[in-house]
Every structure is written in structure tokens, then in C-alpha cells.
Design an enzyme around this catalytic site. Sequence first.
Site, short mmCIF file in Angstrom:
data_model
loop_
_atom_site.label_atom_id
_atom_site.label_comp_id
_atom_site.label_asym_id
_atom_site.label_seq_id
_atom_site.Cartn_x
_atom_site.Cartn_y
_atom_site.Cartn_z
CG ASP A 1 -2.05 0.98 1.12
OD1 ASP A 1 -2.06 1.76 0.15
OD2 ASP A 1 -2.93 0.98 1.99
CG ASP B 1 -3.02 3.67 -3.65
OD1 ASP B 1 -3.99 3.02 -4.09
OD2 ASP B 1 -3.10 4.39 -2.63
CD GLU B 2 -5.24 -1.49 -1.08
OE1 GLU B 2 -5.55 -2.23 -0.12
OE2 GLU B 2 -5.95 -0.53 -1.45
#
Length: 481
Positions: free
Chosen positions: A11, A105-106
Site C-alpha cells: 500500500d 496504489d495497492e
Amino acid sequence: MRSAPTILHLDMDAFYAAAEQAAKPSLRGKPVVVGGIGTRGVVATASYEARRFGVHSAMPVAQARRLCPNAAYLMPRFALYRSVSEQVMELLGRLSPLVEPLSLDEAFVDLEAGGVADDSASARRAGELLRADIKAVTGLTGSVGLAGSKMLAKIASEQAKPDGLVLIELGTERELLGPMPVRILPGVGPATGEHLRRAGMTTVAHLAEAGEDELVRLLGRAHGVSLYRMAAGHDERPVVAERDAKSVSVEDTFEVDLHDRVRVRNEVVRLSDRCVQRLRAAGRSGRTVVLKVRRYDFSTLTRSETLRGPTDDPAVVREAAGRLLESVDTTGGVRLLGVGVTGLADYTQEDLFAQAAAGERAQAEAQGAQETAETVPGAGEPVAAAPEPPQERRWLAGQDVRHARYGAGWVQGSGLGRVTVRFEEPTSPPGRVRTFAVDDPDITPSDPLPLVRAPAGDQAESSPASRPKSRSGAGEEISSP
């Protein structure tokens, strides 16, 4: 559950805001808020400097400005975020063929399938090297969680924030989860959490103590059984490399409520076209058109229409959304509109009836125009359109621009016919600020500059993916199924 903590969850830390700080040297170490910059905007991401003042995601920007008036409030630049995300996902792809992106983003990564980890030590080493590679390539930081399941790996990455790594050893799951609130578990939202609270269950330990039968009685068999297993630390969901999107949609919140029905209709047409552009960019078509309307009193209405077959025809989507709008009362004012398409497919079955109707309308209009030209003198001659008054150029905070003399920069703010630009680049020192007229011809919008770091190829030698692969106990290289 596997025998080693070889599922990794990455993350990125305050991703949008961190990318803006990396791109704008003058904002490093200062509070930054990314999101809608109007009075009705919502915070998408706040930097850690802004979070100290109480600013967080999903907060109205107006409230954020009251809490942190000195922060930089910037419009999102998704072209930049996508570019950085691609660099990060490339690094993840070197670790394993099984990478499950959840957002820009993960992502989850199955380290065992990539053969880079088969025990705690090798998993930790792969995670630390990944964090170092991300920092070297993008200049940004990411938090890593390692565990034997996806649920625990995600919990671990949350504990690791910011810029850390947490590994959950097998056998410690219950001790770790016990004191945590029930909302930490997947599938426990506000409604379920409140239902459990009324039953006296506020922690994961309470769920484990209640037993499976009690949870089934409270929540139903499917949800109760699943929740009991997760409370015990069991989560057998695999890392899936391909995640099909279920829908494509766009929406806009307006600075002032829309009361003019014609304006509302025009906005629906514009949103329909944007939605189809995204649909086509993804190489998909859709069968169901959805209209979302949030009215002046914050009540939100959704209407949907299922077509005869999947389509990516903008005219078909526009007409369907227009029909849906006719069933919604907008007289009190509209603050948000959205258009979406669901029931996605990889092919298009054109609506032949709609196409035929459109063709008939076009033919009738052409025939009517020809008859008018034949019967009315001068009707067929072209008429010069009245010139429209020029519109003032609009510059948004954070927008990339380029000046003919001063080079690349970004908009700090605008108003009263002026625009203020700071001229700097990701690798330059903090730049100088200059103010111009909004219609200055020397200023033009530009694309985001890349966050210039060491080329990704230079990291290959240090990447975990380039190191000798771990071996299983049987002496064979672990590969993806």
C-alpha cells in the site's frame, strides 16, 4: 492457509499527495491535500503533514480548509499517478506472475508463486528489497504487509504505515486479531458493525468467543460462517492476477446546484460521452446504463435501463441516459450527476433498432432540409454563425503548464483575471513564483513531467526478481499453477 507468510500486500503511502510532493519541490515536507478543489469537493488523499491537523480522505474540502488553511489544495493529476503506478506494478511483476492490483496504489502479490520466498526470512527479504526498489525508481514510499492470507497481509500493511514492513508469523493470528475492532474484518461495514455492537460484540475476540452458531443466527449462514473463520484468522482467498471491472462510470459534483433542465440534460450528454470514452479505452462494451442524481437535499437517486445487447455506441448511451433522466424530478436543484455502464462484455452487439431509428431520423432531416431549400428562396445558402464571445481561460490549482520563456511549472492559484505559476521541476530546487494575465498567450497547459529517478532497468540487478529463486523442500522451483 499456507505454511509461510508468503502473501504480500503493498500500500503506497498517501499516494496522490506523495506524488505531488515528489513532483513539486516547494511542497516537500508541507501539508498537501489532493481532491476536488471547489467548495463541494472531497479530499481524495492528504499528506501526513496535513493529517496531523485532522484532515483525512473522504472529508469535505471545505472542512479540510478550516482545519488546515495553509495546506496546498491541488486538483488530481491521474496521468501522473497512472504513470507512477505502472512503474510500481512492473516491480511487483518481477516478484511473481500472480499480482492482484486493487487500485493504482495497492496490490497483493503471491511470493510463493514467483519462487522468491518460501519461509519468513525470504519473505521479509523480498519485502524489504521491494520497498528499496520502489524508493529508488519513484522516490515514493510504500508499506508492506506479509502474512499467510490476504486478510492478514492487508492488516499488516496498515500496521506498517507509513514506510514500514510488518510480518505476521503463522500461529500468532488470534493473538493479533483478538483486541482489534470487528470493522477490521472484510465484509463488516457500518450496518453489520452496528448489528454486532448491539449484540455485545465489538472486538474480533468477541466474535471468536461467540462461536459459529451464534454468528450464523445473527447474520445468516454464509456471512456468519465466513466471519467466524476470519475471526479465527482463516482466509483462503487466492491472489488472482486478473480482476475484471464490473462497471465503468463518471460523475461530477457542481459548484452551484443546477436548476435549468436544459443544462442538466446537457451535462448528462457530456457525462455519457466521457463514460463511453472510458469504456472504449478499456476495450469493453456494456449492457446496462445507470444514471445517478444527487439532489439539493442530498437524496441520491439511481435509475437503470438494460439494453437489448452490449454496446459502446455513444448515441445509444446518451439516449438511454436521457430517458432515465425523464423519470427523475430535478426541480429542487441537482448537485451531482453520474452516468455509468454495467454488465460489461468484451464484444459489442449493436442495437440494430436504435441504429435504424437514428438512420431514419437523419434521412428525414436531410429530406426536410432539401425540401426547404427548394421552396424557400435563399434557404439553402450557408448562413454565417454569430461569433461567440471568448471565454476566460480557467486555470486549476496544481495544473501543469509551460511558459514560452520560463519553462515548466504548475498553477498555484488563479482569480480576478490573474494566474500565479511556480516554475519548478521534480529534480530542480524549489522554483520562483510569477503572476500573469489568465489569457497570456505564452502560457499553455502541458502534460505532467515524470518523477525522474534511476531508470527501472538499473534496478533489475538489485530487484528480488533477479536473484536466485528459492527452492521448495522437494528441490523443485515453485511456479505458478
